[in-house]
Design a protein around this motif. Sequence first.
Motif, PDB file in Angstrom:
ATOM      1  N   PHE A 139       0.515  -1.153   0.055  1.00 23.18           N
ATOM      2  CA  PHE A 139       0.162  -0.133  -0.105  1.00 23.18           C
ATOM      3  C   PHE A 139       0.959   1.157   0.031  1.00 23.18           C
ATOM      4  CE2 PHE A 139      -3.028   2.713   2.080  1.00 23.18           C
ATOM      5  CZ  PHE A 139      -3.493   3.261   1.028  1.00 23.18           C
ATOM      6  N   GLY A 140       2.021   1.427   0.545  1.00 23.77           N
ATOM      7  CA  GLY A 140       2.907   2.480   1.102  1.00 23.77           C
ATOM      8  C   GLY A 140       3.995   2.458  -0.508  1.00 23.77           C
ATOM      9  N   GLY A 141       3.850   0.964  -0.905  1.00 24.26           N
ATOM     10  CA  GLY A 141       4.461   1.330  -2.852  1.00 24.26           C
ATOM     11  C   GLY A 141       3.702   2.209  -3.319  1.00 24.26           C
ATOM     12  N   ALA A 142       2.513   1.950  -3.498  1.00 19.71           N
ATOM     13  CA  ALA A 142       1.319   2.347  -4.015  1.00 19.71           C
ATOM     14  C   ALA A 142       0.917   3.541  -4.130  1.00 19.71           C
ATOM     15  CB  ALA A 142       0.090   1.163  -4.325  1.00 19.71           C
ATOM     16  N   ILE A 143       1.208   4.179  -2.772  1.00 21.41           N
ATOM     17  CA  ILE A 143       0.198   5.503  -2.647  1.00 21.41           C
ATOM     18  C   ILE A 143       1.603   6.106  -3.322  1.00 21.41           C
ATOM     19  CG2 ILE A 143       0.635   7.009  -1.201  1.00 21.41           C
ATOM     20  CD1 ILE A 143      -1.935   6.152  -0.976  1.00 21.41           C
ATOM     21  N   GLY A 144       3.610   5.858  -2.317  1.00 21.28           N
ATOM     22  CA  GLY A 144       4.070   6.281  -3.245  1.00 21.28           C
ATOM     23  C   GLY A 144       4.089   6.769  -4.707  1.00 21.28           C
ATOM     24  N   VAL A 145       4.348   5.840  -5.345  1.00 17.99           N
ATOM     25  CA  VAL A 145       4.416   5.755  -6.918  1.00 17.99           C
ATOM     26  C   VAL A 145       3.590   6.523  -7.712  1.00 17.99           C
ATOM     27  CG1 VAL A 145       3.825   4.148  -8.955  1.00 17.99           C
ATOM     28  CG2 VAL A 145       5.393   2.914  -7.090  1.00 17.99           C
ATOM     29  N   SER A 146       2.431   6.038  -6.737  1.00 14.87           N
ATOM     30  CA  SER A 146       1.472   7.453  -7.613  1.00 14.87           C
ATOM     31  C   SER A 146       1.576   9.023  -7.292  1.00 14.87           C
ATOM     32  CB  SER A 146      -0.256   7.153  -6.816  1.00 14.87           C
ATOM     33  OG  SER A 146      -1.014   5.132  -7.504  1.00 14.87           O
ATOM     34  N   ALA A 147       1.835   8.935  -5.296  1.00 12.29           N
ATOM     35  CA  ALA A 147       1.944  10.114  -5.526  1.00 12.29           C
ATOM     36  C   ALA A 147       3.345  11.078  -6.027  1.00 12.29           C
ATOM     37  CB  ALA A 147       2.085  10.481  -4.131  1.00 12.29           C
ATOM     38  N   LEU A 148       3.898  10.202  -5.873  1.00 15.48           N
ATOM     39  CA  LEU A 148       5.941  10.709  -6.701  1.00 15.48           C
ATOM     40  C   LEU A 148       5.861  10.518  -7.991  1.00 15.48           C
ATOM     41  CD1 LEU A 148       7.730   8.132  -4.245  1.00 15.48           C
ATOM     42  CD2 LEU A 148       7.595  11.126  -4.254  1.00 15.48           C
ATOM     43  N   GLY A 149       4.669   9.883  -8.951  1.00 17.62           N
ATOM     44  CA  GLY A 149       4.880  10.343 -10.217  1.00 17.62           C
ATOM     45  C   GLY A 149       3.999  11.416 -10.588  1.00 17.62           C
ATOM     46  N   ALA A 150       3.167  12.087  -9.639  1.00 18.91           N
ATOM     47  CA  ALA A 150       1.792  12.934  -9.744  1.00 18.91           C
ATOM     48  C   ALA A 150       3.401  13.842  -9.677  1.00 18.91           C
ATOM     49  CB  ALA A 150       0.888  13.179  -8.962  1.00 18.91           C
ATOM     50  N   LEU A 151       3.677  14.342  -8.814  1.00 23.49           N
ATOM     51  CA  LEU A 151       4.838  15.169  -8.218  1.00 23.49           C
ATOM     52  C   LEU A 151       5.863  15.234  -9.568  1.00 23.49           C
ATOM     53  CD1 LEU A 151       6.593  16.988  -5.937  1.00 23.49           C
ATOM     54  CD2 LEU A 151       7.691  14.792  -5.322  1.00 23.49           C
ATOM     55  N   LEU A 152       6.504  14.495  -9.569  1.00 26.34           N
ATOM     56  CA  LEU A 152       7.601  14.116 -11.076  1.00 26.34           C
ATOM     57  C   LEU A 152       6.523  15.093 -11.923  1.00 26.34           C
ATOM     58  CD1 LEU A 152      10.247  13.636 -12.042  1.00 26.34           C
ATOM     59  CD2 LEU A 152       9.186  11.126 -12.589  1.00 26.34           C
TER      60      LEU A 152
END
Length: 497
Positions: free
Chosen positions: A403-416
């Motif tokens: 769950f942390g990985g999925a949230i991280g990939v999604s949020a950090l992808g939007a940030l990138l």
Amino acid sequence: MTHPEIMRALSGLMLGMFTAILSSTIVTNALPRIVSDLGGGQSAYTWVVAATLLAMTASMPIWGKLADLFSKKLLIQISLVVYVAGSVVAGLSQSPAMLIAVRVVQGLGVGGLVGLSQIILAAMIPPRERGRYSGYLGATFAVATVSGPLIGGVLTDTPGLGWRWCFYIGVPFAIASLFVLHHTLRLPTVRREVRIDWAGAFLVSAAVSLLLIWVTLAGDSFAWASGETALMVGGSLALAALFLLVESRASDPIIPLRLFRVRTIALTSVASLFVGVAMFAGTVYFGQFFQLARDRSATMSGVMTIPMIAGLFVSSTVSGQVITRTGRWKYWLVTGGVLVTAGLGLLGTIRYDTPYWRVAVFMALMGLGIGMMMQNLVLATQNQVEPKDLGAASSVVAFFRSFGGAIGVSALGALLANRVTTYTADGLADAGIDPATAGGTGGGIPDMDALPLPLRSVLESAYGHGVGDVFLYAAPAALAALVLTVFVKEVALRSHH
């Protein structure tokens, strides 16, 4: 089981784990080519990874509960079949939407492989001896992580093969694992006459999915502060509250809430969530950094991530061996938290022209830390539960990590995506280039080789700085994991089940 019997069965588990991790990492360096060929943008880049993580996360508690009720051997074989079916269709994808949909199917299979591997290992081996064998699984994780990007890069760059083989290549390993487990895995099946908590399974999946969809779309399809945000976040919280209500009344809940009354389980679960953010930030966005900011091929991009994987390989193997001899594990968790936090913080300083040796050192620190934390958080949890809750407790920790990985990939992808757009606009203004006349600066993944030199330099700088920001924003998550592990009370590992 004797040591030779354990190792024979473990070989099948390691093949399954290798298959699962390979499917997650093999696309890392191929993604720029995949998304470009299928006509997608940064959102598609993020979702090809997040879709698998989402399905893996949502399905883990279900696999874990089923493992407490039915044959663990049959369940892991089913998960392998699901994975093979998803992989074959993924290689035939004709659009980003089709690929993302099929990656969900792959994720369901991967969720079973990752979650059930830990559960079966725990069913075979007492906690005191488990560190040694968990180290083998950690080493397998490291080998799959390093070979995945390398294999993906080579397949993508090889004429006559291409990125579609990134999905086909895992099928032989999955079939081999299926046959090895069939002949070597011998576990007693304890059947209990209970009803599966399908309502709880649906509610936790829906709550997680809605939150991840919001994280991915916010800032792109709609503003962060908007009616859509209020609706989606409110809906996710409402579903989560309803899930807690259902679980508190269920006779055999999908995630037993009483487990969280145990301090160690509560702390390691939340710590795993933050470790997942840090771990997947490192494995997903290095591909874009090396290919788009440093103009490396997909193959070389995989080679250049070896320092991180070498650190993970060494620390997971060594920590497992030492923990088995001593029975003590907290030191490794705290040290790992320090190293991950330091590594991500230092990676937050990288730019497109940072000397590679510095990037390599920072990656190695991060890999060492992740190797010390990932398997040992599961080990600490398994040491605290009764055999009847082993599947559920193991899956809870794996669930929070995914769950942390999925949230991280999604949020950090939007940030990138946001940071690259901002840095590109600033770079074009500084270079005196009119954005209206600059090609290749839209929402898609740019083909750097087709761009004129001034524009290419602007985009390389933008991606280098943007990926650096991703690591900088991930560092607080690692710090949070470190703080949580400090408060975990160490209980010496049991020498019996």
